[in-house]
Design a protein around this motif. Structure first.
Motif, short mmCIF file in Angstrom:
data_model
loop_
_atom_site.label_atom_id
_atom_site.label_comp_id
_atom_site.label_asym_id
_atom_site.label_seq_id
_atom_site.Cartn_x
_atom_site.Cartn_y
_atom_site.Cartn_z
N GLY A 73 -12.22 -0.71 17.90
CA GLY A 73 -12.89 0.59 17.96
C GLY A 73 -12.07 1.78 17.50
N GLU A 74 -12.61 2.94 17.81
CA GLU A 74 -12.06 4.21 17.32
C GLU A 74 -10.64 4.51 17.78
N ASP A 75 -10.22 3.93 18.89
CA ASP A 75 -8.87 4.18 19.38
C ASP A 75 -7.80 3.66 18.42
N THR A 76 -8.19 2.83 17.47
CA THR A 76 -7.22 2.22 16.56
C THR A 76 -7.22 2.85 15.17
N VAL A 77 -7.91 3.95 15.00
CA VAL A 77 -7.99 4.59 13.68
C VAL A 77 -6.61 4.90 13.13
N ALA A 78 -5.73 5.49 13.92
CA ALA A 78 -4.39 5.84 13.46
C ALA A 78 -3.61 4.59 13.06
N ALA A 79 -3.72 3.54 13.84
CA ALA A 79 -3.01 2.29 13.53
C ALA A 79 -3.53 1.66 12.24
N ARG A 80 -4.85 1.71 12.07
CA ARG A 80 -5.44 1.17 10.84
C ARG A 80 -4.97 1.97 9.63
N LYS A 81 -4.97 3.28 9.77
CA LYS A 81 -4.52 4.13 8.67
C LYS A 81 -3.07 3.83 8.32
N GLU A 82 -2.23 3.70 9.32
CA GLU A 82 -0.81 3.42 9.10
C GLU A 82 -0.63 2.08 8.40
N LEU A 83 -1.39 1.10 8.83
CA LEU A 83 -1.33 -0.22 8.21
C LEU A 83 -1.70 -0.13 6.73
N LEU A 84 -2.76 0.61 6.43
CA LEU A 84 -3.21 0.75 5.04
C LEU A 84 -2.20 1.56 4.21
N LEU A 85 -1.61 2.58 4.80
CA LEU A 85 -0.60 3.36 4.10
C LEU A 85 0.60 2.48 3.71
N GLU A 86 1.02 1.63 4.63
CA GLU A 86 2.14 0.73 4.35
C GLU A 86 1.79 -0.25 3.24
N GLN A 87 0.57 -0.76 3.26
CA GLN A 87 0.14 -1.69 2.22
C GLN A 87 0.04 -0.99 0.87
N ARG A 88 -0.41 0.26 0.87
CA ARG A 88 -0.47 1.02 -0.38
C ARG A 88 0.94 1.20 -0.95
N LYS A 89 1.89 1.51 -0.08
CA LYS A 89 3.28 1.69 -0.50
C LYS A 89 3.80 0.40 -1.15
N GLN A 90 3.53 -0.73 -0.52
CA GLN A 90 3.98 -2.01 -1.06
C GLN A 90 3.27 -2.34 -2.38
N LEU A 91 1.99 -2.03 -2.46
CA LEU A 91 1.22 -2.28 -3.68
C LEU A 91 1.76 -1.43 -4.83
N LEU A 92 2.06 -0.17 -4.56
CA LEU A 92 2.62 0.70 -5.59
C LEU A 92 3.97 0.17 -6.09
N ALA A 93 4.77 -0.35 -5.19
CA ALA A 93 6.06 -0.93 -5.58
C ALA A 93 5.85 -2.16 -6.47
N ARG A 94 4.89 -3.01 -6.10
CA ARG A 94 4.58 -4.18 -6.93
C ARG A 94 4.06 -3.75 -8.30
N MET A 95 3.24 -2.71 -8.32
CA MET A 95 2.72 -2.22 -9.59
C MET A 95 3.84 -1.70 -10.49
N GLU A 96 4.81 -1.02 -9.90
CA GLU A 96 5.96 -0.54 -10.68
C GLU A 96 6.74 -1.71 -11.25
N ASP A 97 6.93 -2.74 -10.44
CA ASP A 97 7.62 -3.95 -10.92
C ASP A 97 6.84 -4.59 -12.06
N MET A 98 5.54 -4.67 -11.89
CA MET A 98 4.70 -5.28 -12.93
C MET A 98 4.74 -4.44 -14.21
N GLN A 99 4.71 -3.13 -14.08
CA GLN A 99 4.78 -2.25 -15.24
C GLN A 99 6.10 -2.45 -15.98
N SER A 100 7.17 -2.55 -15.23
CA SER A 100 8.47 -2.79 -15.84
C SER A 100 8.49 -4.13 -16.58
N THR A 101 7.92 -5.15 -15.97
CA THR A 101 7.85 -6.46 -16.60
C THR A 101 6.99 -6.41 -17.85
N LEU A 102 5.88 -5.70 -17.79
CA LEU A 102 5.00 -5.56 -18.94
C LEU A 102 5.72 -4.87 -20.10
#
Length: 127
Positions: A73-102
């Motif tokens: 429920g709604e009590d976990t909104v902040a935790a969900r957002k934090e989880l997604l922010l961390e995943q976005r950070k990791q995805l951006l890092a992977r994208m940078e690695d992929m761009q470098s490889t490309l």
């Protein structure tokens, strides 16, 4: 929608859909009177979300955690957002690695193409 229809729509095997439900990645899908899974629009949105996140490389464990938090429920909104922010950070890092490889691959391919052009020019000079 039944499981076969959802499978076709999202290009996922029926076994994958059952697996996602069994491990808690996909919230429990209701069944009709005959015991056949009956996917609602909301269920399909979950399938689409999961497929999108998996295609981006998010681990199943992270998505299970997200679904679990969502169901709390709604009590976990902040935790969900934090989880997604961390995943976005990791995805951006992977994208940078992929761009470098490309870029490296493109340079390598360019060198091979230049090599072929030089050899073709040399062949023309000898003929």
């Amino acid at each position: 929608m039944n499981i076969a229809e959802v499978s076709r729509k999202f290009d996922l095997s029926q076994d994958t859909l059952r697996y996602y439900e069994r491990i808690g990645l996909l919230p429990s899908v209701p069944r009709n009177k005959s015991g056949i899974r009956d996917y609602s629009e909301e269920d399909c949105r979950w399938v689409e979300f999961i497929k999108c996140m998996r295609n981006a490389g998010l681990p199943i464990e992270v998505l299970i955690e997200y679904v679990t938090l969502f169901q709390q429920g709604e009590d976990t909104v902040a935790a969900r957002k934090e989880l997604l922010l961390e995943q976005r950070k990791q995805l951006l890092a992977r994208m940078e690695d992929m761009q470098s490889t490309l870029e490296r691959l493109n340079k390598k391919i360019d060198r091979y193409e230049q090599s072929v052009i030089v050899k073709e020019q040399e062949l023309k000079k000898t003929h």
